[in-house]
Design a protein around this motif. Structure first.
Motif, short mmCIF file in Angstrom:
data_model
loop_
_atom_site.label_atom_id
_atom_site.label_comp_id
_atom_site.label_asym_id
_atom_site.label_seq_id
_atom_site.Cartn_x
_atom_site.Cartn_y
_atom_site.Cartn_z
N ASP A 184 -24.21 24.80 -42.13
CA ASP A 184 -24.36 24.48 -40.71
C ASP A 184 -22.96 24.33 -40.12
O ASP A 184 -21.99 24.34 -40.85
CB ASP A 184 -25.16 23.17 -40.55
CG ASP A 184 -25.86 23.13 -39.20
OD1 ASP A 184 -25.46 23.88 -38.29
OD2 ASP A 184 -26.81 22.34 -39.06
N ASN A 185 -22.92 24.19 -38.83
CA ASN A 185 -21.64 23.88 -38.19
C ASN A 185 -21.76 22.51 -37.56
O ASN A 185 -22.80 22.18 -36.99
CB ASN A 185 -21.32 24.91 -37.11
CG ASN A 185 -21.06 26.27 -37.71
OD1 ASN A 185 -20.25 26.40 -38.62
ND2 ASN A 185 -21.77 27.28 -37.24
N VAL A 186 -20.73 21.69 -37.70
CA VAL A 186 -20.77 20.38 -37.05
C VAL A 186 -19.64 20.29 -36.05
O VAL A 186 -18.63 21.00 -36.15
CB VAL A 186 -20.65 19.23 -38.08
CG1 VAL A 186 -21.85 19.20 -38.98
CG2 VAL A 186 -19.36 19.33 -38.87
N LEU A 187 -19.82 19.41 -35.08
CA LEU A 187 -18.77 19.19 -34.08
C LEU A 187 -18.01 17.94 -34.47
O LEU A 187 -18.58 16.87 -34.63
CB LEU A 187 -19.40 19.00 -32.70
CG LEU A 187 -19.94 20.27 -32.05
CD1 LEU A 187 -20.76 19.91 -30.82
CD2 LEU A 187 -18.80 21.20 -31.69
N LEU A 197 -15.50 22.82 -33.81
CA LEU A 197 -16.69 23.22 -34.54
C LEU A 197 -16.24 23.56 -35.97
O LEU A 197 -15.40 24.42 -36.18
CB LEU A 197 -17.28 24.46 -33.88
CG LEU A 197 -18.65 24.83 -34.39
CD1 LEU A 197 -19.70 23.96 -33.76
CD2 LEU A 197 -18.94 26.29 -34.11
N ILE A 257 -18.75 12.73 -36.01
CA ILE A 257 -19.22 14.06 -36.37
C ILE A 257 -20.59 14.26 -35.75
O ILE A 257 -21.48 13.43 -35.98
CB ILE A 257 -19.27 14.22 -37.90
CG1 ILE A 257 -17.85 14.15 -38.46
CG2 ILE A 257 -19.94 15.54 -38.28
CD1 ILE A 257 -17.79 14.02 -39.95
N ASP A 258 -20.73 15.32 -34.96
CA ASP A 258 -21.97 15.59 -34.23
C ASP A 258 -22.40 14.35 -33.44
O ASP A 258 -23.57 13.98 -33.41
CB ASP A 258 -23.08 16.00 -35.21
CG ASP A 258 -23.06 17.50 -35.44
OD1 ASP A 258 -22.28 18.20 -34.76
OD2 ASP A 258 -23.81 17.98 -36.30
N GLN A 260 -21.97 11.29 -34.05
CA GLN A 260 -22.42 10.12 -34.80
C GLN A 260 -21.25 9.69 -35.70
O GLN A 260 -20.58 10.54 -36.30
CB GLN A 260 -23.61 10.56 -35.66
CG GLN A 260 -24.19 9.49 -36.53
CD GLN A 260 -25.09 10.09 -37.61
OE1 GLN A 260 -25.18 11.29 -37.79
NE2 GLN A 260 -25.74 9.21 -38.36
N VAL A 544 -22.26 26.01 -28.60
CA VAL A 544 -22.99 24.92 -29.25
C VAL A 544 -23.16 23.82 -28.23
O VAL A 544 -22.17 23.32 -27.67
CB VAL A 544 -22.21 24.39 -30.47
CG1 VAL A 544 -23.05 23.37 -31.22
CG2 VAL A 544 -21.80 25.52 -31.38
N ASN A 547 -24.65 17.48 -29.25
CA ASN A 547 -25.79 16.90 -29.96
C ASN A 547 -26.54 15.85 -29.16
O ASN A 547 -27.76 15.76 -29.23
CB ASN A 547 -25.28 16.24 -31.24
CG ASN A 547 -25.53 17.12 -32.42
OD1 ASN A 547 -25.25 18.32 -32.35
ND2 ASN A 547 -26.05 16.57 -33.46
N GLU A 548 -25.73 15.06 -28.41
CA GLU A 548 -26.38 13.94 -27.73
C GLU A 548 -27.15 14.38 -26.48
O GLU A 548 -27.83 13.59 -25.86
CB GLU A 548 -25.33 12.86 -27.36
CG GLU A 548 -24.13 13.36 -26.58
CD GLU A 548 -22.99 13.81 -27.47
OE1 GLU A 548 -23.26 14.18 -28.64
OE2 GLU A 548 -21.84 13.81 -26.99
N GLY A 705 -29.30 23.90 -30.95
CA GLY A 705 -27.96 23.57 -30.46
C GLY A 705 -27.11 24.81 -30.27
O GLY A 705 -26.39 24.94 -29.29
#
Lengths: 884, 96
Positions: A184-187, A197, A257-258, A260, A544, A547-548, A705
């Motif tokens: 996956d890719n996370v921010l 990303l 991250i994402d 959180q 992307v 997330n929030e 996303g």
């Protein structure tokens, strides 16, 4: 035991005697050793044998440096003391230095020959070294895991679910460790307003016990950290840790991250990667027994003593367990074809054919270059026969004459190695970009191994170059040459050795040309595939959403982005979909047709799009209508669905689908078919058209996303608008990450895949091989012609037609080229399977590719023979015969 | 070169080595001797020839005219440099 009898003086220790002997010139060896032995005997008698031995060793130790320097100096200056005139020469190194110096002088005096040879060899050396340097870390270096031979990947990667994993966890037969992971890719929010990303892995906590690599800092995941409600933790790659400052106190710190906060618990060691070098973060995935979405791959470490071949028993048990628990429908029965893949093959196997094919091609170029330089050198040797014969008559033996050739080849090799290493550095970046390496390309770095590889290649090349002229020298009767050199070469050697070099060169060039031909045909066929969309003038942004961001806001964000892009000057349409065509991702879900009793047993592709998406992509409407903005409001209740022709053919054969009701696949809601569009290659370019449903994003209660945003221009190159588009998205939705930008044409080129990139490389290399081959044929034939100029002169004087001379010479060239082609095609059949996985729509023995290669080589070969032939036909008998 | 002169008729490598060793009271390596003699021969300061003696054939060195001249010049230069310096006085000064 004679040496111990009192009559015999004690002998000095053997080792220093041998070493000193090797460092002394022939003439002085016995004299100096005898003197030293005498002094040794005297010292042994006076001070005792141990003291004498120590003295002898000291003599060696302090003599060796000055003697070595003397060898070098004598070799370089050619100094021979008056006293040693009758027995000249020193240790073999001395003669090597002398020969190298002589060769260097010869090379400097023939700059054209030298530059040509060095450049030709350097091309081959540089290319081979660069490919080797790229391929080594991927194909040859050990993977950064403990005992990699015990690691295997399960079949159907990224098709397993959390539910299946949790059921299997701890009870997989035949395995000591077993893990699931997904990519996956996370921010990553660094708090300075920059959001990055990062490619990441979400896994069960067993991933690192499976791989067996210990973190460089901190710890790996602990049991329970992949359960819901556990503390959010992460492990960083060495590279990311360095980017974040490289402070050891990072362990225990929190990163956003994402959206959180996550506690960093460990940093992996430098050089560690999984599953490819771009992955920056590993995160434990909270696993839910009710999650059935399949996007996990399974990895395992086999129990000690087991190998892939011996896993059939445990696998049968594994499949039985799976089958019992999960009663799979026949269409996607995971128990059907169990197969375990060794981890190396699983991770880098797809890169192997391209790398090996390129490496072989580079190696062939190097061989052709060697053959060329060998032919050049052979010509030089032939030109020097009189000189060599005189030297031989004056007492030089063949070993020494061959040594001189080898010295020349070695010098050429060294020079070519240095130039080649420079070329390799230049070629490295180009090759990394040109080869289909994906994530590996980003991680490829230039290292000293390029130089090492260049030097090894240079040594090999020099050896190969020296072989043919060396053999010629060894075989020929040099003393005979003095006699024959004046009386004529008509009875001279037939140049068979040169001929075989040409044959070899042509054969190698045919292999390359045929390989390139096959790839060109494959790629042409791939390009001929209609993807169902109009790839021209379409810009692409992979974005992307934060997330929030809540789902209703996401719908709005997609609409705002599309509308904003559509207002840009030169842009006609814009839209978005959760996955773009030909990107290899096949999102599908079950379909149920109202009135059909079969229920949801089959799936079709599903794409959630914005209203203008299909128009932007250039998809053609076949029946009904496209989406409008008005469809948004009804999307949640009775969504409009657009289907493709393949779906109509499969589910509505012979009937009109417009107005019929089908399921959306994500809830019990039924939608109504409002339009039919042409088939689009939704997942892979080479797939047969598959049924697909297009629905508006608002149809389902969530929004992915990651989104593919596209815009169509009115003829302007979309690449020029990408930066503006990027700014526009940033302004419209400030929190959105932009993963990458591209154009649909580029995406299409990517989809055509490795074959295209390898084809480009092979085409360039084949051109090179053809040029080198032509130069080789030309060189050898013209040398053949020159050597026999007297022959032609006599024949012309006796009345032979000049055209017949041309015919004879061209016939000889053609015969050599023809033999080379036959051998080359035979060799190609042996090598063709290397390309097998890169081919599409052509067999490895495609007659068109073979035929083209043959014709090209034949034409080039004949042309290369015609020029010297013409020259020979214009030989003036009077001049040639007067020379005698 | 001085050692070659001292060794007179027997100026072969090992003897030259021994001459230097006894006169300087330092151990000398045979390799260094031969390397130096080669250099001197190349410069034409000494010459070498083969002499067949009881111990077999030997490379024997002799100082050439050019070598003698070089020795003479070196000596003259050195003497000139020493002129006006009284060594015992210098030594006494350091002792004080």
């Amino acid at each position: 035991m004679a040496s111990h009898s009192p009559a015999q003086p004690p002998a000095p220790p053997r080792v220093p005697v041998a070493i000193l002997g090797a460092l002394l010139p022939f003439a002085e060896r016995s004299e100096v050793l005898a003197d030293l032995a005498a002094e040794f005997a005297y010292r042994a008698g006076t001070f005792g044998k141990p003291a004498a031995s120590r003295w002898y060793w000291r003599q060696l130790a302090s003599s060796a440096p000055s003697l070595t320097r003397r060898i070098w100096w004598r070799g370089w200056s050619g100094f021979e003391p008056n006293a040693n005139r009758m027995r000249p020469g020193g240790p073999s190194m001395e003669s090597w230095i002398m020969d190298a110096r002589y060769a260097a002088r010869r090379l400097v005096r023939r700059p054209l020959y030298t530059v040509l040879s060095v450049l030709t060899l350097a091309l081959g050396i540089g290319g081979t070294a660069a490919v080797y340097a790229i391929a080594r870390p991927i194909l040859l270096d050990p993977l950064p895991y403990r005992a990699e031979e015990g690691l295997v990947a399960f079949w159907m990667p990224f098709d397993w679910s959390e539910q299946e994993f949790l059921y299997l966890r701890g009870r997989v037969p035949g395995f000591s460790e077993f893990a699931a992971y997904r990519t996956d890719n996370v921010l990553l929010d660094r708090g300075d307003g920059q959001v990055r990303l990062l490619p990441s892995i979400f896994s069960s906590v067993e991933l690192f016990p499976v791989l067996g690599t210990k973190p460089a800092l901190g710890r790996w995941f602990q049991k329970g950290e992949d359960e819901r409600g556990a503390e959010a933790v992460a492990v960083l790659s060495y590279g990311l840790w360095q980017e974040l400052g490289g402070d050891r106190s990072i362990v225990g710190q929190r990163l956003r991250i994402d959206g959180q906060p996550r506690t960093v618990v460990g940093v992996m060691p430098r050089g560690f990667w999984f599953p490819d070098p771009t992955t920056k973060i590993w995160i434990p995935q909270p696993l839910r027994p009710d999650n059935r979405s399949g996007n996990y791959a399974f990895l395992g470490r086999m129990a000690p003593g087991l190998t892939v071949e011996r896993m059939s028993g445990p696998m049968a048990e594994f499949v039985r367990m799976l089958g019992e628990r999960f009663k799979y429908p026949a269409q996607w029965d995971k128990t059907k074809n169990p197969a375990l893949t060794p981890l190396r093959k699983y991770l880098v196997g797809s890169l192997t054919p391209a790398l090996v094919a390129t490496f072989v091609a580079m190696g062939l170029i190097l061989l052709i270059a060697c053959a060329n330089v060998a032919a050049l050198m052979l010509g030089q040797v032939e030109g020097r026969t009189t000189e060599l014969a005189v030297r031989s008559a004056l007492g030089a033996n063949r070993v020494r004459l061959t040594q001189q050739l080898v010295a020349e080849a070695a010098l050429l090799g060294i020079a070519a190695g240095i130039v080649g290493a420079l070329l390799a550095v230049l070629a490295f970046r180009g090759l990394v970009a040109a080869l289909p390496l994906g994530a590996w390309g980003e991680a490829a770095t230039l290292s000293w191994s390029v130089f090492a590889a260049a030097m090894v290649a240079a040594v090999l090349a020099a050896t190969m170059v020296a072989i043919a002229p060396g053999v010629a020298m060894w075989r020929g009767n040099l003393r005979h040459v003095i006699g024959s050199s004046r009386t004529g070469g008509i009875a001279g050697r037939g140049g068979r050795l040169e001929g075989s070099l040409v044959v070899a060169e042509v054969a190698l060039a045919v292999v390359m040309a045929a390989g390139a031909g096959l790839l060109v045909r494959s790629v042409a066929k791939l390009y001929a595939i209609d993807p169902g969309i109009d790839t021209r003038n379409v810009g692409v942004l992979h974005i992307v959403l934060p997330n929030e961001m809540e789902t209703p806001r996401r719908f709005q964000a997609l609409r705002e982005i599309s509308d904003a892009l559509a207002t840009m000057p030169g842009v006609t349409n814009a839209g978005a979909a959760q996955i773009l065509p030909i990107s290899g991702d096949g999102w599908s879900s079950g379909i149920r047709v109202e009135g059909d009793p079969n229920g949801e047993v089959t799936t079709t592709f599903v794409r959630f799009v914005t209203p203008k998406y299909l128009e932007t992509m250039g998809v053609t409407l076949r029946d009904g209508r496209m989406f409008t903005d008005a469809d948004r409001t009804s999307a949640g209740t009775t969504p409009g669905i657009i289907v493709n022709e393949a779906l109509v053919k499969k589910y509505f054969p012979g009937t009109n689908p417009i107005g019929r009701r089908v399921s959306t696949g994500f809830s019990d809601t039924l939608g109504v078919v409002i339009g039919v569009v042409n088939d689009v290659a939704e997942a892979h370019l080479t797939d047969a058209p598959g049924p697909a449903r297009y629905m508006l994003a608002e149809t389902i209660p969530f929004v992915a996303g990651g989104q593919g945003v596209v815009f169509r221009t009115s003829g302007r190159d979309p690449a020029t608008l990408l930066e503006d588009a990027r700014q526009m998205v940033r302004r419209t939705i400030p929190g959105a990450g932009i993963e990458r930008v591209s154009t649909m044409e580029r995406e299409f080129a990517t989809a055509v895949g490795p074959a295209r990139q390898v084809m480009m490389l092979l085409a360039i290399l084949t051109t090179l091989a053809l040029v080198l081959g032509a130069v080789g044929v030309y060189g050898v034939i013209s040398h053949f012609v020159n050597r026999r100029s007297r022959d032609w002169g006599v024949r012309l004087a006796l009345g032979m037609a000049p055209s017949k001379v041309v015919r004879m010479i061209v016939a000889r060239g053609t015969a050599l080229v023809g033999l080379g082609i036959v051998l080359g095609i035979a060799a190609f059949f042996a090598l063709a399977r290397l390309l097998g996985s890169l081919l599409y729509g052509v067999g490895a023995s495609d007659p068109l590719a073979m035929g083209t290669a043959t014709v090209v080589l034949l034409v080039v070969g004949v042309l290369a023979a015609v020029i010297p032939g013409m020259r020979a036909s214009r030989t003036d008998p009077a001049i040639v015969l007067r020379e005698q | 070169m001085l050692a070659v002169l001292h060794a007179r008729e027997d100026a072969y490598g090992m003897n030259v080595r021994r001459e230097i060793e006894t006169r300087t009271d330092r151990e000398v390596a045979i390799g260094a001797v031969y390397a130096t003699l080669d250099r001197l021969e190349q410069k034409g300061l000494i010459a070498s020839r083969r002499v067949n003696g009881d111990g077999g054939s030997r490379r024997v060195f002799s100082v050439t005219a050019a070598g003698t001249r070089a020795l003479y010049e070196t000596r003259t230069v050195r003497d000139r440099l020493w002129q006006g310096l009284d060594l015992p006085v210098l030594v006494a000064k350091f002792r004080a």
